[in-house]
Scaffold this motif. Structure first.
Motif, PDB file in Angstrom:
ATOM      1  N   HIS A 179      23.984  28.088 -11.896  1.00  5.15           N
ATOM      2  CA  HIS A 179      23.121  28.859 -11.001  1.00  5.15           C
ATOM      3  C   HIS A 179      23.791  30.166 -10.582  1.00  5.15           C
ATOM      4  N   LEU A 180      25.092  30.104 -10.316  1.00  3.34           N
ATOM      5  CA  LEU A 180      25.818  31.323  -9.945  1.00  3.34           C
ATOM      6  C   LEU A 180      25.892  32.311 -11.105  1.00  3.34           C
ATOM      7  N   ALA A 181      25.925  31.794 -12.332  1.00  2.00           N
ATOM      8  CA  ALA A 181      25.984  32.657 -13.515  1.00  2.00           C
ATOM      9  C   ALA A 181      24.619  33.248 -13.862  1.00  2.00           C
ATOM     10  N   GLY A 182      23.563  32.815 -13.160  1.00  2.00           N
ATOM     11  CA  GLY A 182      22.243  33.373 -13.398  1.00  2.00           C
ATOM     12  C   GLY A 182      21.309  32.480 -14.179  1.00  2.00           C
ATOM     13  N   ASN A 183      21.725  31.275 -14.536  1.00  2.00           N
ATOM     14  CA  ASN A 183      20.874  30.342 -15.267  1.00  2.00           C
ATOM     15  C   ASN A 183      20.162  29.448 -14.250  1.00  2.00           C
ATOM     16  N   ASP A 184      18.900  29.763 -13.956  1.00  2.00           N
ATOM     17  CA  ASP A 184      18.153  28.990 -12.961  1.00  2.00           C
ATOM     18  C   ASP A 184      17.587  27.695 -13.508  1.00  2.00           C
ATOM     19  N   ASP A 185      17.653  27.494 -14.803  1.00  2.00           N
ATOM     20  CA  ASP A 185      17.127  26.284 -15.431  1.00  2.00           C
ATOM     21  C   ASP A 185      18.181  25.684 -16.374  1.00  2.00           C
ATOM     22  N   PRO A 186      19.309  25.176 -15.846  1.00  2.00           N
ATOM     23  CA  PRO A 186      20.372  24.700 -16.736  1.00  2.00           C
ATOM     24  C   PRO A 186      19.998  23.443 -17.516  1.00  2.00           C
ATOM     25  N   PHE A 187      19.024  22.670 -17.063  1.00  2.00           N
ATOM     26  CA  PHE A 187      18.644  21.443 -17.753  1.00  2.00           C
ATOM     27  C   PHE A 187      17.396  21.623 -18.619  1.00  2.00           C
ATOM     28  N   MET A 188      16.945  22.851 -18.797  1.00  2.00           N
ATOM     29  CA  MET A 188      15.817  23.199 -19.671  1.00  2.00           C
ATOM     30  C   MET A 188      14.552  22.432 -19.293  1.00  2.00           C
ATOM     31  N   MET A 189      14.254  22.336 -18.005  1.00  2.00           N
ATOM     32  CA  MET A 189      13.093  21.592 -17.539  1.00  2.00           C
ATOM     33  C   MET A 189      11.954  22.503 -17.086  1.00  2.00           C
ATOM     34  N   GLY A 190      12.163  23.801 -17.074  1.00  2.00           N
ATOM     35  CA  GLY A 190      11.145  24.730 -16.604  1.00  2.00           C
ATOM     36  C   GLY A 190      10.016  24.912 -17.599  1.00  2.00           C
ATOM     37  N   SER A 191       8.932  25.484 -17.104  1.00  3.08           N
ATOM     38  CA  SER A 191       7.788  25.727 -17.990  1.00  3.08           C
ATOM     39  C   SER A 191       8.031  26.988 -18.817  1.00  3.08           C
ATOM     40  N   ILE A 192       7.394  27.037 -19.968  1.00  2.00           N
ATOM     41  CA  ILE A 192       7.521  28.172 -20.876  1.00  2.00           C
ATOM     42  C   ILE A 192       6.156  28.838 -20.957  1.00  2.00           C
ATOM     43  N   LYS A 193       6.123  30.135 -20.784  1.00  2.00           N
ATOM     44  CA  LYS A 193       4.863  30.873 -20.854  1.00  2.00           C
ATOM     45  C   LYS A 193       4.376  30.919 -22.303  1.00  2.00           C
ATOM     46  N   LYS A 194       3.098  30.671 -22.480  1.00  2.00           N
ATOM     47  CA  LYS A 194       2.523  30.734 -23.821  1.00  2.00           C
ATOM     48  C   LYS A 194       2.205  32.183 -24.175  1.00  2.00           C
TER      49      LYS A 194
END
Length: 123
Positions: A47-62
């Protein structure tokens, strides 16, 4: 005799109190990153490095896709279950498995391709 017993009871039941004031300005609580260990610490560092989704669980825009230009799905495994909301006002999710290898097409026409991404480990 009764007065001696009552004096002994009173003397033994007294509590010692400390009347010194606590100095809050000298003591601070440690930061969460200082207390974290293992996988939690790696997540906070991501999170400090700028990766808000480290576990790849966020949605992806189509977006508009073709077989040669699919939507990239990162995964640490050989397959991943994804959900596609094919139309904007749709009230259900179309679930499908995407496997490593060639891209997979949803019923609505969008293409998805699984690519390997290294996972966050607790080592």
């Amino acid at each position: 005799m009764a007065s001696l017993c009552s004096r002994l009871i009173l003397r033994n039941s007294r509590r010692a109190f400390s009347y010194s004031a606590a100095r809050c300005d000298l003591k601070k609580f440690p930061e969460p990153l200082e207390l974290a260990t293992g996988l939690e610490k790696k997540e906070l560092l991501a999170h400090l490095a700028g990766n808000d989704d480290p576990f790849m669980m966020g949605s992806i825009k189509k977006r508009e896709t073709t077989k040669d230009n699919p939507i990239i799905i990162p995964s640490a495994f050989d397959s991943r279950l994804i959900g596609c909301i094919c139309e904007e006002e749709q009230t259900y999710v179309c679930w499908m498995w995407v496997h490593a290898g060639p891209p997979r097409r949803c019923e609505c026409g969008y293409w998805f391709k699984l690519v390997e991404k290294t996972p966050i480990t607790a080592q």
